[in-house]
Motif scaffolding. Sequence first.
Motif, PDB file in Angstrom:
ATOM      1  N   ARG A  38     -27.020  46.496  28.179  1.00  0.00           N
ATOM      2  CA  ARG A  38     -28.110  45.626  27.738  1.00  0.00           C
ATOM      3  C   ARG A  38     -29.158  46.440  26.997  1.00  0.00           C
ATOM      4  NH1 ARG A  38     -31.168  44.066  33.481  1.00  0.00           N
ATOM      5  NH2 ARG A  38     -32.294  46.037  33.735  1.00  0.00           N
ATOM      6  N   GLN A  39     -29.876  45.747  26.126  1.00  0.00           N
ATOM      7  CA  GLN A  39     -30.940  46.389  25.371  1.00  0.00           C
ATOM      8  C   GLN A  39     -32.189  45.531  25.461  1.00  0.00           C
ATOM      9  OE1 GLN A  39     -29.962  47.447  21.335  1.00  0.00           O
ATOM     10  NE2 GLN A  39     -31.664  48.886  21.244  1.00  0.00           N
ATOM     11  N   PRO A  40     -33.143  45.931  26.296  1.00  0.00           N
ATOM     12  CA  PRO A  40     -34.403  45.189  26.392  1.00  0.00           C
ATOM     13  C   PRO A  40     -35.192  45.324  25.093  1.00  0.00           C
ATOM     14  CG  PRO A  40     -34.064  46.597  28.311  1.00  0.00           C
ATOM     15  CD  PRO A  40     -33.072  47.012  27.276  1.00  0.00           C
ATOM     16  N   PRO A  41     -36.089  44.423  24.822  1.00  0.00           N
ATOM     17  CA  PRO A  41     -36.880  44.499  23.590  1.00  0.00           C
ATOM     18  C   PRO A  41     -37.618  45.828  23.478  1.00  0.00           C
ATOM     19  CG  PRO A  41     -37.207  42.381  24.656  1.00  0.00           C
ATOM     20  CD  PRO A  41     -36.405  43.214  25.591  1.00  0.00           C
ATOM     21  N   GLY A  42     -37.438  46.497  22.366  1.00  0.00           N
ATOM     22  CA  GLY A  42     -38.137  47.747  22.119  1.00  0.00           C
ATOM     23  C   GLY A  42     -37.621  48.946  22.884  1.00  0.00           C
ATOM     24  N   LYS A  43     -36.492  48.787  23.568  1.00  0.00           N
ATOM     25  CA  LYS A  43     -35.953  49.889  24.370  1.00  0.00           C
ATOM     26  C   LYS A  43     -34.528  50.205  23.956  1.00  0.00           C
ATOM     27  CE  LYS A  43     -38.818  48.905  28.421  1.00  0.00           C
ATOM     28  NZ  LYS A  43     -38.837  48.677  29.892  1.00  0.00           N
ATOM     29  N   GLU A  44     -34.013  51.284  24.516  1.00  0.00           N
ATOM     30  CA  GLU A  44     -32.656  51.687  24.190  1.00  0.00           C
ATOM     31  C   GLU A  44     -31.639  50.897  25.015  1.00  0.00           C
ATOM     32  OE1 GLU A  44     -33.537  56.333  22.923  1.00  0.00           O
ATOM     33  OE2 GLU A  44     -32.282  55.885  24.662  1.00  0.00           O
ATOM     34  N   ARG A  45     -30.430  50.883  24.506  1.00  0.00           N
ATOM     35  CA  ARG A  45     -29.347  50.229  25.215  1.00  0.00           C
ATOM     36  C   ARG A  45     -29.035  50.996  26.494  1.00  0.00           C
ATOM     37  NH1 ARG A  45     -24.238  48.221  21.756  1.00  0.00           N
ATOM     38  NH2 ARG A  45     -26.048  47.571  20.508  1.00  0.00           N
ATOM     39  N   GLU A  46     -28.778  50.259  27.578  1.00  0.00           N
ATOM     40  CA  GLU A  46     -28.497  50.900  28.856  1.00  0.00           C
ATOM     41  C   GLU A  46     -27.269  50.278  29.515  1.00  0.00           C
ATOM     42  OE1 GLU A  46     -31.885  50.333  31.397  1.00  0.00           O
ATOM     43  OE2 GLU A  46     -31.733  48.149  31.366  1.00  0.00           O
ATOM     44  N   PHE A  47     -26.634  51.070  30.342  1.00  0.00           N
ATOM     45  CA  PHE A  47     -25.454  50.637  31.069  1.00  0.00           C
ATOM     46  C   PHE A  47     -25.845  49.667  32.174  1.00  0.00           C
ATOM     47  CE2 PHE A  47     -21.349  50.853  32.958  1.00  0.00           C
ATOM     48  CZ  PHE A  47     -21.537  50.954  34.325  1.00  0.00           C
ATOM     49  N   TYR A  59     -18.237  49.528  38.754  1.00  0.00           N
ATOM     50  CA  TYR A  59     -19.296  50.514  38.643  1.00  0.00           C
ATOM     51  C   TYR A  59     -20.566  49.778  38.223  1.00  0.00           C
ATOM     52  CZ  TYR A  59     -14.940  53.029  37.933  1.00  0.00           C
ATOM     53  OH  TYR A  59     -13.651  53.498  38.067  1.00  0.00           O
ATOM     54  N   TYR A  60     -21.679  50.158  38.824  1.00  0.00           N
ATOM     55  CA  TYR A  60     -22.934  49.485  38.539  1.00  0.00           C
ATOM     56  C   TYR A  60     -24.061  50.491  38.351  1.00  0.00           C
ATOM     57  CZ  TYR A  60     -20.696  45.253  40.303  1.00  0.00           C
ATOM     58  OH  TYR A  60     -19.853  44.181  40.492  1.00  0.00           O
ATOM     59  N   PHE A  68     -26.062  41.959  40.601  1.00  0.00           N
ATOM     60  CA  PHE A  68     -25.084  41.622  39.569  1.00  0.00           C
ATOM     61  C   PHE A  68     -23.672  41.879  40.089  1.00  0.00           C
ATOM     62  CE2 PHE A  68     -28.036  42.634  35.693  1.00  0.00           C
ATOM     63  CZ  PHE A  68     -28.942  41.710  36.154  1.00  0.00           C
ATOM     64  N   THR A  69     -22.725  41.052  39.629  1.00  0.00           N
ATOM     65  CA  THR A  69     -21.322  41.228  39.980  1.00  0.00           C
ATOM     66  C   THR A  69     -20.475  41.114  38.727  1.00  0.00           C
ATOM     67  OG1 THR A  69     -21.693  40.237  42.162  1.00  0.00           O
ATOM     68  CG2 THR A  69     -19.414  40.388  41.382  1.00  0.00           C
TER      69      THR A  69
END
Length: 122
Positions: A38-47, A59-60, A68-69
Motif C-alpha cells: 500500500r501507498q498512503p498519500p505522500g508516503k512510500e509504498r510499504e509491504f 506473511y504480514y 488483516f488476513t
Amino acid sequence: QVQLVESGGGLVQAGGSLRLSCVGSRRAFSNYAVGWFRQPPGKEREFVAAISWDAYNTYYADSMKCRFTIIRDNAKNTMYLQMNSLKAEDTAVYYCAAGVVQFAHWSRSDYWGQGTMVTVSS
C-alpha cells in the motif's frame, strides 16, 4: 506475463471492514507468491501481506497481522485481503503483486496491479 487487477476499494468508516480482491490473468498466477502493498498519500509504498504459491505460508507486516488476513484461491486465480478494524492511517492505494518470497521476506516483485484506493474516514 501475468496481469493483475485489484478491486474492492472504497470509502469506509473507521472500525469497519473491507475485502480487496486481486485477479490474475493466467494460470501462471498460481506459480507465484502474491502479496499486497500500500501507498498512503505522500508516503512510500510499504509491504502489507503476502502468501506463498501454495497458500501454506502467510506473511504480514507487524502492524497489520492482527487485523488483516490474506488468502488465495488458485482455482480462481484470485487473492483476497480481508481488512478489519480499519483505521484512518490505513488510507492508501492498495496494490497487489506477484513475485518471490525468500527466507520469509518478500524479495522480488515481478508483476503489479494498477491499485485500488481505500479511504477510511475517522
